[in-house]
Write an enzyme that holds these catalytic residues in place. Structure first.
Site, short mmCIF file in Angstrom:
data_model
loop_
_atom_site.label_atom_id
_atom_site.label_comp_id
_atom_site.label_asym_id
_atom_site.label_seq_id
_atom_site.Cartn_x
_atom_site.Cartn_y
_atom_site.Cartn_z
N GLY A 209 40.75 48.67 47.35
CA GLY A 209 42.09 48.12 47.70
C GLY A 209 43.01 49.04 47.92
O GLY A 209 42.73 50.27 47.75
N ASP B 67 45.85 52.29 39.88
CA ASP B 67 45.77 52.22 38.38
C ASP B 67 45.84 53.66 37.79
O ASP B 67 45.82 53.66 36.56
CB ASP B 67 44.45 51.42 38.23
CG ASP B 67 44.52 49.97 38.68
OD1 ASP B 67 45.67 49.67 39.10
OD2 ASP B 67 43.54 49.16 38.58
N ASP C 47 37.03 54.09 42.29
CA ASP C 47 35.71 54.52 41.40
C ASP C 47 34.56 53.71 42.28
O ASP C 47 33.45 54.40 42.38
CB ASP C 47 35.86 53.90 39.94
CG ASP C 47 34.57 54.34 39.33
OD1 ASP C 47 34.14 55.37 39.27
OD2 ASP C 47 33.69 53.34 38.75
N ARG D 164 35.15 44.96 48.12
CA ARG D 164 34.02 44.42 47.76
C ARG D 164 32.87 45.31 47.23
O ARG D 164 32.98 46.29 47.45
CB ARG D 164 33.34 43.35 48.61
CG ARG D 164 32.81 43.96 49.82
CD ARG D 164 31.86 42.97 50.66
NE ARG D 164 32.45 42.84 52.05
CZ ARG D 164 32.00 43.75 53.07
NH1 ARG D 164 31.35 44.85 52.82
NH2 ARG D 164 32.53 43.68 54.14
N ARG E 170 43.81 47.16 35.38
CA ARG E 170 42.74 46.23 35.17
C ARG E 170 42.14 46.73 33.82
O ARG E 170 42.32 46.00 32.92
CB ARG E 170 41.66 46.40 36.35
CG ARG E 170 42.11 45.81 37.47
CD ARG E 170 40.91 45.99 38.33
NE ARG E 170 39.84 45.56 38.05
CZ ARG E 170 39.43 44.30 38.98
NH1 ARG E 170 40.36 43.68 39.59
NH2 ARG E 170 38.25 43.55 38.64
N ASP F 180 43.16 55.38 37.14
CA ASP F 180 42.00 55.51 36.09
C ASP F 180 41.00 56.25 36.64
O ASP F 180 39.84 55.97 35.85
CB ASP F 180 41.96 54.00 35.67
CG ASP F 180 41.42 53.14 36.86
OD1 ASP F 180 40.96 53.59 38.07
OD2 ASP F 180 41.03 52.07 36.89
N THR G 139 43.75 55.18 43.69
CA THR G 139 44.09 53.70 43.08
C THR G 139 45.37 54.06 42.27
O THR G 139 45.80 55.03 41.75
CB THR G 139 43.00 53.62 41.88
OG1 THR G 139 43.41 52.41 41.22
CG2 THR G 139 42.66 54.57 40.92
O1 F6P Z 1 42.49 48.86 41.33
C1 F6P Z 1 43.48 48.61 41.91
C2 F6P Z 1 44.27 46.96 41.97
O2 F6P Z 1 45.44 46.87 42.42
C3 F6P Z 1 44.13 46.46 40.31
O3 F6P Z 1 45.10 46.84 39.51
C4 F6P Z 1 43.93 45.02 40.91
O4 F6P Z 1 43.48 44.38 39.87
C5 F6P Z 1 43.31 44.90 41.83
O5 F6P Z 1 43.33 45.98 42.39
C6 F6P Z 1 43.34 43.78 42.87
O6 F6P Z 1 42.34 43.76 43.78
P1 F6P Z 1 42.64 42.82 45.02
O7 F6P Z 1 43.66 43.28 46.02
O8 F6P Z 1 41.23 42.76 45.67
O9 F6P Z 1 42.85 41.41 44.58
#
Ligand code: F6P
Length: 360
Positions: free
Chosen positions: A14, A140, A116, A77, A184, A142, A138
């Site tokens: 992402g 997040d 990750d 992915r 997440r 994390d 990220t």
């Molecule tokens: O890992 C970062 C993040 O923003 C998460 O918080 C979220 O669940 C995920 O990516 C969403 O991913 P996508 O854009 O593939 O829906």
């Protein structure tokens, strides 16, 4: 004296504000050291065909410091290992093709910018002999081994601003406003934005919540005269004895998609408190827009350090923020793990001391 002549750079997973700042720093610092930088499009897919990459010069990265997204594109992915992929030379094993093209394109090393999942793939390619340096990304926050990932500060800033705006309308209508933020498996965004925005309840994946305990705290607020409340919920928060709110199960290499816990919490709080309650999902707004100055500086430091590590031959590593320094961590010590909020973290304890409920 470095033997590096040509390196590849890619962004995976992402997007996060600051990706372009890393690319800019890496391109400029490698260029100034006489190293050519090849931008690979859409993560490792950029190594599938020669026309999916381009040489990046300082001219190509001028003006991108403040831009969200990534000029290289990205894909979110799963693991490309052991997958067949259609190429101009017919169906080939994805990872074999990437390795083959790495050498055909006369690359000496790769800078892999990602979360990750992407770093774990980078580590696998390192084990197959490709010199890799990772850069942690990220919103997040994390990733293990680094105090901050770039993108996190921008996401927290945005979420805090949203909470500020919701505060005024919540107060005007004497409502409960539930704000669902990203995160997440770790509650860093919820915790930081919740504290910065003055939330009354913060629900994070690390602490399964009891909705009755949350409602009780909000009723207490009503009793002493605060007729409105703000509840911040991480998308990965879940009730005691319950499960994650899923939009889509994991499938074919794609991670599970979370979402909807905010609406559930909203409904339950309306029932339990009898108050008017509304919910808002901040979603991908948290990933867009210009990076904050903190994230621009961190991303620039990461990009510069990544080139320095490549020049020194320190492969199989990830740049990391160990305040006040930028250091190198071994990829095999950080991938496959999640940095969650520790139960003795001072911000969590301070929040509790302030009377914020975490639903426990
Ligand atoms: O890992 C970062 C993040 O923003 C998460 O918080 C979220 O669940 C995920 O990516 C969403 O991913 P996508 O854009 O593939 O829906």
């Amino acid at each position: 004296m470095s033997t590096m002549k040509r390196i590849g750079i890619l962004t995976g997973g992402g997007d996060a504000p600051g990706l372009n700042a890393v690319i800019r720093a890496a391109v400029k610092s490698s260029w100034n050291s006489g190293i050519e930088c090849l931008g690979l499009e859409d993560s490792f897919d950029g190594l599938l065909e020669p026309d999916r990459s381009r040489v990046l010069t300082p001219r190509d990265v001028t003006g991108i410091l403040r831009l969200g997204g990534t000029i290289l594109g990205t894909v979110n992915r799963g693991d490309p290992f052991h997958h067949l992929v259609a190429t101009s030379e017919g169906p080939l094993d994805y990872s074999d093709r990437v390795c083959e093209m790495f050498y055909k394109m006369e690359l000496d090393a790769l800078i892999v910018i990602g979360g990750d999942g992407t770093l774990a793939i980078g580590h696998k390619f390192f084990e197959r002999g490709i010199p890799v340096v990772g850069v942690p990304k990220t919103i997040d926050n994390d990733i293990v081994g680094t105090a901050n990932c770039f993108g996190f500060d921008t996401a927290v800033d945005f979420a805090t601003d949203a909470i500020d705006r919701l505060h005024t309308t919540a107060e005007a209508h004497k409502r409960i406003l539930v704000v669902e933020v990203m995160g997440r498996y770790a509650g860093w965004i919820a915790l930081y934005a919740g504290i910065a925005g003055g939330a009354d309840a913060i629900l994070i994946p690390e602490i399964p919540f009891d909705i009755g305990a949350v409602a009780e705290r909000l009723r207490e607020r009503d009793k002493w005269g605060a007729k409105f409340s703000i509840v911040v919920v991480a998308e990965g928060a879940f009730p005691k004895g319950g499960t994650l709110a899923l939009i889509e199960e994991a499938h074919g290499g794609f991670a599970e998609r979370l979402g909807g816990v905010g609406a559930k919490v909203c409904e339950a709080l309306a029932r339990e408190t009898g108050k008017e309650t509304r919910s808002v999902v901040l979603g991908h707004l948290q990933r867009g827009g210009a990076p904050t100055s903190f994230d621009r500086v961190l991303a620039t430091r990461f990009g510069g350090k990544a080139v320095e590590l490549l020049k020194r031959g320190e492969f199989g590593t990830m740049v990391a923020y160990a305040p006040p320094d930028i250091v190198a961590r071994r990829l095999d010590e950080v991938v496959g793990k999640t940095k969650t909020v520790p139960m003795d973290f001072d911000l969590l304890l301070t929040g509790k001391a302030l009377g914020i409920t975490f639903g426990d």
